[in-house]
Enzyme design. Structure first.
Site, short mmCIF file in Angstrom:
data_model
loop_
_atom_site.label_atom_id
_atom_site.label_comp_id
_atom_site.label_asym_id
_atom_site.label_seq_id
_atom_site.Cartn_x
_atom_site.Cartn_y
_atom_site.Cartn_z
N GLN A 120 0.82 -1.21 0.00
CA GLN A 120 0.00 0.00 0.00
C GLN A 120 0.86 1.27 0.00
O GLN A 120 0.50 2.27 -0.61
CB GLN A 120 -0.91 -0.02 1.24
CG GLN A 120 -2.11 0.90 1.16
CD GLN A 120 -3.28 0.29 0.41
OE1 GLN A 120 -3.63 -0.85 0.62
NE2 GLN A 120 -3.88 1.06 -0.47
N LYS A 123 1.91 1.76 -3.62
CA LYS A 123 0.70 2.00 -4.42
C LYS A 123 0.20 3.42 -4.20
O LYS A 123 -0.08 4.16 -5.14
CB LYS A 123 -0.38 1.00 -4.00
CG LYS A 123 -1.68 1.10 -4.76
CD LYS A 123 -2.84 0.40 -4.07
CE LYS A 123 -2.58 -1.04 -3.76
NZ LYS A 123 -3.83 -1.77 -3.41
N LYS A 135 -2.60 -0.78 6.68
CA LYS A 135 -3.60 -1.82 6.39
C LYS A 135 -4.04 -2.41 7.72
O LYS A 135 -3.29 -2.42 8.69
CB LYS A 135 -2.97 -2.92 5.54
CG LYS A 135 -3.98 -3.73 4.78
CD LYS A 135 -4.31 -3.06 3.46
CE LYS A 135 -5.45 -3.74 2.74
NZ LYS A 135 -5.58 -3.22 1.37
N GLY A 174 -12.34 -0.07 3.01
CA GLY A 174 -12.68 -1.49 2.86
C GLY A 174 -11.59 -2.29 2.16
O GLY A 174 -10.62 -1.75 1.64
N ASP A 175 -11.76 -3.59 2.21
CA ASP A 175 -10.95 -4.54 1.45
C ASP A 175 -11.81 -5.81 1.43
O ASP A 175 -13.04 -5.71 1.62
CB ASP A 175 -9.58 -4.75 2.12
CG ASP A 175 -8.56 -5.44 1.21
OD1 ASP A 175 -7.94 -4.76 0.38
OD2 ASP A 175 -8.39 -6.68 1.30
N THR A 219 -11.95 0.43 -7.92
CA THR A 219 -10.82 -0.50 -8.07
C THR A 219 -10.96 -1.29 -9.36
O THR A 219 -10.00 -1.43 -10.13
CB THR A 219 -10.72 -1.44 -6.84
OG1 THR A 219 -10.87 -0.66 -5.65
CG2 THR A 219 -9.38 -2.14 -6.81
N ASN A 250 -16.15 -7.09 -4.99
CA ASN A 250 -16.25 -5.70 -5.44
C ASN A 250 -15.34 -5.41 -6.64
O ASN A 250 -15.76 -4.79 -7.61
CB ASN A 250 -15.92 -4.77 -4.26
CG ASN A 250 -15.72 -3.34 -4.71
OD1 ASN A 250 -14.60 -2.91 -4.97
ND2 ASN A 250 -16.81 -2.60 -4.83
N SER A 387 -10.49 6.85 -2.94
CA SER A 387 -10.60 7.14 -1.50
C SER A 387 -9.99 8.51 -1.20
O SER A 387 -10.54 9.28 -0.40
CB SER A 387 -9.86 6.08 -0.68
OG SER A 387 -10.68 4.96 -0.47
N1 GLU Z 1 -8.27 -1.98 -0.02
C1 GLU Z 1 -8.00 -1.15 -1.16
C2 GLU Z 1 -6.58 -1.37 -1.64
O1 GLU Z 1 -6.09 -2.49 -1.55
C3 GLU Z 1 -8.37 0.31 -0.96
C4 GLU Z 1 -7.85 0.97 0.26
C5 GLU Z 1 -8.41 2.38 0.49
O2 GLU Z 1 -9.28 2.81 -0.22
O3 GLU Z 1 -7.92 3.01 1.44
O4 GLU Z 1 -5.92 -0.51 -2.16
#
Ligand code: GLU
Length: 455
Positions: A120, A123, A135, A174-175, A219, A250, A387
Site C-alpha cells: 500500500q 501503491k 492496512k 474497505g478490502d 478498483t 467488489n 478514496s
Molecule cells: N483496499 C483497497 C486497496 O487495496 C483500498 C484501500 C483504500 O481505499 O484506502 O488498495
C-alpha cells in the site's frame, strides 16, 4: 532464502537486506514475498541515490512505523462469546496519513496485513495523492453471519480502533469482507464514541453520509483503465477481446462492468467454490444481485442464468482460454502452473486487480514469455486513489458528480501507467511495469523520508 520457488534472483547487494527482513519477521511468508518483489527492482536506485543507504532508507522502509494488535470480543446470535484478533499496521506516513483498507477474512494474520501494508505504501505513492500506507483487519469470518452479528463485530472492532485513527492520522477503508455495510457500522460506532462527525476518518462511506460517487466502482474500473492503457501501448483496445476475471467481489464485479462497456466479453468469474463460464458474457446485473444483495454463491448464477452458463469445480479458472486475464480475487491465486496454461492458451495481457495475486514464479514466466504484466500496486491503485478523492470532498464539504469523478479516476490511472513506463525507461528496463511501479513508488517515499531526517 528466496521468496518463492523459481522467483528471479535478487540483484547483488539486496540479498543481505532481504535476509535481515526474514530474520526480523520470522514465518511471515507473504510479507517476505512482498518485500522480495520490491527489492528485485531496487539495485539501480541504490546506485543512483547514494544518500538512501547513508540514511538507511531501505531498512527503515521495511519496518512498519507502528503495529497494533488487539482483542475483538463479541457475542454471536446463539449467545456464544467469540474472540477475534484485530490488526492495524501503520506502515509509512512520509507522504500523508496512513491510508489503506481493512480486511475481514479467516486467513488474516500479521504477515498478510504487513504484506498488504507494505504494498500500500508504494501503491499510494504512485497515485500522486498525499497519502501514506497502512492496512488492517481481522481473522473474523463474515461468511454465514447475520447482519446483527456483523454489526456487533464491527462495533467491537471500532471500540478499540477508534483511538488510533483520524483524518490526519490514519484513514481506513474497505478490502475483502469489508464493504459499504461494514463501513457504515464502523463509522456509526466511531461517531458515537467520539461524539464527532468526522467524515474524513474513513473512506468508502455511503453516498448520503460523506461517500464519493465512483468509490464503489473504482478498483475494478481503475484496473480496466490501466489495462486499456497497456493495450493502447500495443496499438490495441478491448474491442472483441475475451477476458477472464477471477473473483466475484467488489473488484471483479466492476472490472466486468467496465470491460463490457469497452467492448470486451468477460467469459468467466470465480468464487472460493469454483468458477462460472458464460461464453455469452457474464451478466453483471445478475452477478451484482447474487453477490451484493443476496450474498450467495456463484452456483446461484448458473441456476438463474440457464443457457450455456456452467459452474466448474475442478481445475482452475485460469484453464479458460482468453486474451486478457485480470486476477481480482486474492493473493497468490495465480501460480506458475496457471501462468503456463495461460501462456499456452495465448494470453496477451495480465493486470492485477487484487493485491499480489500472481506468485513470483508466475510473474517471471509472464515476463519471459513476453506477456504484458502489471502488478497490483499500479493497476489496482484506482480504489485508494478514489478514496483520496473522497477525502478531498470531505475536507471541502463538497460532493462531485459521477462523470467528473470517473474522469479524474481515468486520468489518475493513465498517469500511473505513464509514470511506470517513463521510470522503467529511465532506469534501463523499458516496458517493464514491475520495475516502473516499484521504482516510481519507492523514489517518492524515499525522497520524502530523506527530507524528514531519521524518524
Ligand atoms: N483496499 C483497497 C486497496 O487495496 C483500498 C484501500 C483504500 O481505499 O484506502 O488498495
Amino acid at each position: 532464502m528466496n521468496a518463492g520457488h523459481n522467483a528471479a534472483p535478487l540483484p547483488p547487494g539486496m540479498q543481505s537486506h532481504f535476509d535481515t527482513v526474514v530474520a526480523r519477521n520470522p514465518g511471515e511468508r507473504e510479507f517476505h514475498q512482498a518485500v522480495y518483489e520490491v527489492m528485485q527492482s531496487l539495485a539501480p536506485v541504490e546506485e543512483a541515490r547514494p544518500e538512501y543507504s547513508q540514511w538507511s532508507i531501505l531498512k527503515r522502509i521495511c519496518e512498519p512505523e507502528r503495529q497494533i494488535i488487539f482483542r475483538v470480543p463479541w457475542v454471536a446470535d446463539d449467545g456464544e462469546v467469540q474472540i477475534n484478533r484485530g490488526f492495524r499496521v501503520e506502515f509509512n506516513s512520509a507522504l500523508g496519513p496512513y491510508k489503506g483498507g481493512l480486511r475481514f477474512h479467516p486467513s488474516v494474520n500479521l504477515s498478510i496485513i504487513k504484506f498488504l501494508g507494505f504494498e500500500q505504501v508504494f501503491k499510494n505513492a504512485l497515485t500522486g495523492m498525499p497519502i501514506g500506507g497502512g492496512k488492517g483487519g481481522s481473522d473474523f469470518d463474515p461468511k454465514g453471519r447475520s447482519d446483527a452479528e456483523i454489526m456487533r463485530f464491527c462495533q467491537s472492532f471500532m471500540t478499540e480502533l477508534y483511538r488510533h485513527i483520524g483524518e490526519y492520522t490514519d484513514v481506513p477503508a474497505g478490502d475483502i469482507g469489508v464493504g459499504g455495510r461494514e463501513i457504515g457500522y464502523l463509522f456509526g460506532q466511531y461517531k458515537r464514541i467520539t461524539n464527532r462527525y468526522e467524515a474524513g476518518v474513513l473512506s468508502g462511506k455511503g453516498l448520503t453520509w460523506g461517500g464519493s460517487l465512483v468509490r464503489t466502482e473504482a478498483t475494478g474500473y481503475g484496473t480496466v483503465f490501466f489495462a486499456q492503457s497497456m493495450l493502447k501501448e500495443k496499438g490495441q483496445d478491448f474491442g472483441g477481446k475475451k477476458v477472464v476475471v477471477s473473483g466475484s467481489g467488489n473488484v471483479a464485479i466492476y472490472a466486468v462492468e467496465k470491460l463490457h462497456q469497452l467492448g470486451a466479453t468477460v467469459i468467466a468469474v470465480s468464487d472460493s467454490n469454483g468458477y462460472v463460464v458464460d461464453e455469452a458474457g457474464i451478466d453483471v446485473e445478475l452477478l451484482k444481485d447474487i453477490k451484493e444483495v443476496r450474498r450467495e454463491r456463484l452456483t446461484a448464477y448458473v441456476d438463474a442464468r440457464g443457457g450455456n452458463a456452467r459452474h466448474v469445480t475442478d481445475g482452475s479458472i485460469w484453464d479458460v482460454p482468453c486474451d486478457v486475464a485480470l486476477p481480482c480475487a486474492t493473493q497468490n491465486e495465480l501460480e506458475e502452473i496457471h501462468a503456463k496454461q495461460l501462456v499456452a492458451n495465448g494470453v496477451q495481457l495480465v493486470a492485477e486487480g487484487a493485491n499480489m495475486p500472481c506468485t513470483p514464479a508466475a510473474v517471471a514466466l509472464f515476463q519471459s514469455a513476453g506477456v504484458a504484466y502489471a502488478p497490483g500496486k499500479a493497476s489496482n491503485a484506482g480504489g485508494v486513489a478514489t478514496s483520496a478523492l473522497e477525502m478531498q470532498q470531505n475536507a471541502s464539504r463538497d460532493s462531485w458528480e459521477f462523470d467528473e469523478t470517473e474522469e479524474k479516476l481515468e486520468e489518475i490511472m493513465t498517469h500511473i501507467h505513464e509514470r511506470c513506463l517513463t521510470t522503467a525507461e529511465e532506469f534501463g528496463d523499458p516496458g517493464n511495469y514491475v520495475t516502473g511501479a516499484n521504482l516510481a513508488g519507492y523514489l517518492k517515499v524515499a525522497d520524502a523520508m530523506v527530507s524528514m531526517g531519521v524518524i
